[in-house]
Design a protein around this motif. Structure first.
Motif, PDB file in Angstrom:
ATOM      1  N   GLU A  12      38.138  49.362  60.649  1.00  8.70           N
ATOM      2  CA  GLU A  12      37.252  48.901  61.712  1.00  8.70           C
ATOM      3  C   GLU A  12      35.916  49.616  61.560  1.00  8.70           C
ATOM      4  OE1 GLU A  12      37.521  46.589  63.962  1.00  8.70           O
ATOM      5  OE2 GLU A  12      39.680  46.143  64.008  1.00  8.70           O
ATOM      6  N   GLY A  13      34.862  48.918  61.912  1.00 11.59           N
ATOM      7  CA  GLY A  13      33.541  49.542  61.846  1.00 11.59           C
ATOM      8  C   GLY A  13      32.941  49.445  60.462  1.00 11.59           C
ATOM      9  N   GLY A  14      32.264  50.478  60.056  1.00 11.26           N
ATOM     10  CA  GLY A  14      31.511  50.427  58.805  1.00 11.26           C
ATOM     11  C   GLY A  14      30.095  49.934  59.072  1.00 11.26           C
ATOM     12  N   LEU A  15      29.487  49.330  58.068  1.00  4.81           N
ATOM     13  CA  LEU A  15      28.117  48.842  58.178  1.00  4.81           C
ATOM     14  C   LEU A  15      28.051  47.382  57.761  1.00  4.81           C
ATOM     15  CD1 LEU A  15      26.211  51.849  56.536  1.00  4.81           C
ATOM     16  CD2 LEU A  15      26.406  51.341  58.992  1.00  4.81           C
ATOM     17  N   PRO A  16      27.128  46.606  58.349  1.00  5.68           N
ATOM     18  CA  PRO A  16      26.966  45.218  57.914  1.00  5.68           C
ATOM     19  C   PRO A  16      26.602  45.143  56.436  1.00  5.68           C
ATOM     20  CG  PRO A  16      25.758  45.621  59.967  1.00  5.68           C
ATOM     21  CD  PRO A  16      26.200  46.963  59.447  1.00  5.68           C
ATOM     22  N   SER A  17      27.123  44.142  55.765  1.00  3.61           N
ATOM     23  CA  SER A  17      26.804  43.957  54.352  1.00  3.61           C
ATOM     24  C   SER A  17      25.340  43.577  54.177  1.00  3.61           C
ATOM     25  CB  SER A  17      27.690  42.868  53.747  1.00  3.61           C
ATOM     26  OG  SER A  17      29.038  43.245  53.770  1.00  3.61           O
ATOM     27  N   ARG A  18      24.794  43.948  53.048  1.00  6.77           N
ATOM     28  CA  ARG A  18      23.443  43.545  52.675  1.00  6.77           C
ATOM     29  C   ARG A  18      23.503  42.772  51.368  1.00  6.77           C
ATOM     30  NH1 ARG A  18      22.139  43.590  56.883  1.00  6.77           N
ATOM     31  NH2 ARG A  18      20.619  44.802  58.073  1.00  6.77           N
ATOM     32  N   PHE A  19      22.695  41.703  51.315  1.00  6.48           N
ATOM     33  CA  PHE A  19      22.685  40.822  50.148  1.00  6.48           C
ATOM     34  C   PHE A  19      21.317  40.746  49.475  1.00  6.48           C
ATOM     35  CE2 PHE A  19      25.320  38.190  53.322  1.00  6.48           C
ATOM     36  CZ  PHE A  19      26.455  38.952  53.109  1.00  6.48           C
ATOM     37  N   ARG A  38      20.448  31.419  42.355  1.00  4.91           N
ATOM     38  CA  ARG A  38      19.614  31.549  41.171  1.00  4.91           C
ATOM     39  C   ARG A  38      18.735  32.794  41.160  1.00  4.91           C
ATOM     40  NH1 ARG A  38      16.766  25.776  40.359  1.00  4.91           N
ATOM     41  NH2 ARG A  38      16.184  26.807  38.408  1.00  4.91           N
ATOM     42  N   ARG A  39      18.344  33.306  42.307  1.00  6.21           N
ATOM     43  CA  ARG A  39      17.379  34.401  42.343  1.00  6.21           C
ATOM     44  C   ARG A  39      17.998  35.687  41.770  1.00  6.21           C
ATOM     45  NH1 ARG A  39      14.770  34.453  47.448  1.00  6.21           N
ATOM     46  NH2 ARG A  39      14.027  36.551  46.895  1.00  6.21           N
ATOM     47  N   PRO A  40      17.199  36.503  41.093  1.00  8.39           N
ATOM     48  CA  PRO A  40      17.748  37.673  40.393  1.00  8.39           C
ATOM     49  C   PRO A  40      17.987  38.891  41.277  1.00  8.39           C
ATOM     50  CG  PRO A  40      15.392  37.503  39.984  1.00  8.39           C
ATOM     51  CD  PRO A  40      15.771  36.275  40.765  1.00  8.39           C
ATOM     52  N   ASP A  41      17.506  38.871  42.530  1.00  9.63           N
ATOM     53  CA  ASP A  41      17.582  40.081  43.358  1.00  9.63           C
ATOM     54  C   ASP A  41      18.770  40.087  44.319  1.00  9.63           C
ATOM     55  OD1 ASP A  41      16.648  38.066  44.976  1.00  9.63           O
ATOM     56  OD2 ASP A  41      14.881  39.138  45.717  1.00  9.63           O
ATOM     57  N   VAL A  42      19.710  39.151  44.162  1.00  7.25           N
ATOM     58  CA  VAL A  42      20.885  39.129  45.036  1.00  7.25           C
ATOM     59  C   VAL A  42      21.832  40.267  44.651  1.00  7.25           C
ATOM     60  CG1 VAL A  42      22.917  37.802  45.751  1.00  7.25           C
ATOM     61  CG2 VAL A  42      20.728  36.644  45.381  1.00  7.25           C
ATOM     62  N   PHE A  43      22.314  40.995  45.649  1.00  9.82           N
ATOM     63  CA  PHE A  43      23.273  42.073  45.444  1.00  9.82           C
ATOM     64  C   PHE A  43      24.291  42.012  46.564  1.00  9.82           C
ATOM     65  CE2 PHE A  43      19.781  43.645  48.022  1.00  9.82           C
ATOM     66  CZ  PHE A  43      20.421  44.326  49.062  1.00  9.82           C
ATOM     67  N   LEU A  44      25.289  42.875  46.504  1.00 10.49           N
ATOM     68  CA  LEU A  44      26.266  42.986  47.587  1.00 10.49           C
ATOM     69  C   LEU A  44      26.541  44.466  47.813  1.00 10.49           C
ATOM     70  CD1 LEU A  44      28.211  41.870  49.647  1.00 10.49           C
ATOM     71  CD2 LEU A  44      29.865  41.430  47.824  1.00 10.49           C
ATOM     72  N   LEU A  45      26.208  44.926  49.004  1.00 12.08           N
ATOM     73  CA  LEU A  45      26.364  46.335  49.357  1.00 12.08           C
ATOM     74  C   LEU A  45      26.944  46.418  50.755  1.00 12.08           C
ATOM     75  CD1 LEU A  45      25.819  49.358  48.725  1.00 12.08           C
ATOM     76  CD2 LEU A  45      23.559  49.051  49.779  1.00 12.08           C
ATOM     77  N   GLY A  46      28.053  47.129  50.890  1.00 13.89           N
ATOM     78  CA  GLY A  46      28.661  47.289  52.204  1.00 13.89           C
ATOM     79  C   GLY A  46      29.476  48.560  52.280  1.00 13.89           C
ATOM     80  N   ALA A  47      29.657  49.063  53.490  1.00 12.41           N
ATOM     81  CA  ALA A  47      30.471  50.254  53.737  1.00 12.41           C
ATOM     82  C   ALA A  47      31.569  49.895  54.725  1.00 12.41           C
ATOM     83  CB  ALA A  47      29.617  51.385  54.289  1.00 12.41           C
ATOM     84  N   TYR A  48      32.813  50.295  54.410  1.00 12.96           N
ATOM     85  CA  TYR A  48      33.982  49.883  55.174  1.00 12.96           C
ATOM     86  C   TYR A  48      34.771  51.128  55.548  1.00 12.96           C
ATOM     87  CZ  TYR A  48      32.157  45.892  52.895  1.00 12.96           C
ATOM     88  OH  TYR A  48      31.248  44.952  52.443  1.00 12.96           O
ATOM     89  N   THR A  49      35.030  51.285  56.841  1.00 17.59           N
ATOM     90  CA  THR A  49      35.562  52.530  57.370  1.00 17.59           C
ATOM     91  C   THR A  49      37.027  52.389  57.751  1.00 17.59           C
ATOM     92  OG1 THR A  49      33.383  53.140  58.173  1.00 17.59           O
ATOM     93  CG2 THR A  49      35.249  54.336  59.106  1.00 17.59           C
TER      94      THR A  49
END
Length: 308
Positions: free
Chosen positions: A171-178, A289-300
């Motif tokens: 539960e919790g953590g941080l919202p993912s960033r793309f 198609r864009r080159p700057d897409v990533f996936l970063l998230g923290a899960y607690t």
């Protein structure tokens, strides 16, 4: 042990996938679980590194569990990972959606763990009364917050633990960033605005649950109030840097499409237009198609132990 596999009322929060499928005002009767199952599986598979690291951490405390229960298992991706991580344990996937449990059993058979894998269909936490034995490790990944009285549910979960058994909550953590803050189209800060809308929706969802009780979401304190001891907390990172692989792009596209559809009547016209471009595979600015897409998230993950 053998459990019944008939259809029971659906328990919300069935999926272990972290951008979980809140349905934003739609009932479960509107959902075709057979159609949604492969998507839920693919998304959960994307987060396998998070689950594996969490299980390695849990393994320091839970050394030789006889029975592991995944409460809110969805299609069984994580439950099968538990079976692989703890080869001496029996694993029971618990969910309220029969088609997803069928997928869980098929996955267990494919991965060669069906001889110690079972499913249990029903509504949390009451369905846990059907278990034949106390639980050594009970895992609940973002299913608890779909139950109106979270403290009462935690107390019920704790009551099914064996002496010395562990309850583990994701539960919790941080919202993912793309995406970067400024993506070159539309107004910068799109994801932050989407996060704010999700937070508002989440509060309304919690308020509307049957028997909803407001609590301070201090999970170690809530676990202690459930009669457990030795609370621990640790967060795990999923970091897929740009340029993201295709499966991560598919996840990002599905997540943004879900948010666009959920907040059509709330988002400003400029943000709707931006999402339209981000989701158009023919647009060079799209997440496909864009080159700057990533996936970063923290899960607690929060854990505590039933006194021996």
């Amino acid at each position: 042990m053998e459990y019944e596999h008939e259809q029971h009322p659906h328990t919300p929060g069935h999926t272990n996938e972290h951008q979980h499928q809140h349905q934003h005002g739609h009932g479960d009767a509107d959902i075709d679980w057979n159609e949604l199952g492969p998507l839920l599986e693919a998304q959960a598979e994307l987060f396998t590194p998070v689950y594996e690291r969490a299980m390695a951490w849990l393994g320091q405390e839970v050394t030789k569990p006889a029975l592991i229960v995944d409460a809110g298992s969805g299609p069984g991706v994580v439950a099968c990972l538990f079976a692989e991580a703890f080869p001496g344990a029996e694993v029971v996937a618990v969910d309220g959606t029969a088609p997803l449990l069928e997928r869980a059993r098929a996955r267990a058979a494919h991965q060669g763990v069906a001889d110690r894998f079972d499913t249990l269909a029903g509504e949390l936490p009451a369905v846990l009364d059907e278990l034949d034995h106390p639980v050594d490790l009970l895992w609940a990944s973002r299913s608890l917050h779909h139950l109106g009285d979270q403290q009462a549910a935690l107390t019920a979960f704790a009551a099914h633990l064996a002496p010395g058994g562990t309850l583990a909550l994701l539960e919790g953590g941080l919202p993912s960033r793309f995406l970067p803050r400024d993506i070159g189209i539309g107004r910068p800060g799109l994801q932050a605005r989407l996060d704010a809308l999700e937070e508002e929706w989440f509060a309304r969802m919690r308020d509307g649950l049957p028997g909803s009780v407001s609590v301070t979401e201090d999970w170690p304190a809530l676990l202690t109030s459930a009669g457990l001891e030795h609370p621990r907390t640790r967060s795990f990172l999923l970091d897929l840097p740009a340029p993201a692989p295709d499966r991560a792009r598919a996840y990002v596209a599905a997540s943004l499409a879900r948010l666009r559809d959920a907040f059509t009547d709330t988002l400003e016209a400029e943000d709707m237009a931006t999402l339209g471009r981000l989701l158009d595979p023919a647009d060079p600015a799209s997440v496909h198609r864009r080159p700057d897409v990533f996936l970063l998230g923290a899960y607690t993950v929060h854990t505590a132990v039933r006194p021996a």
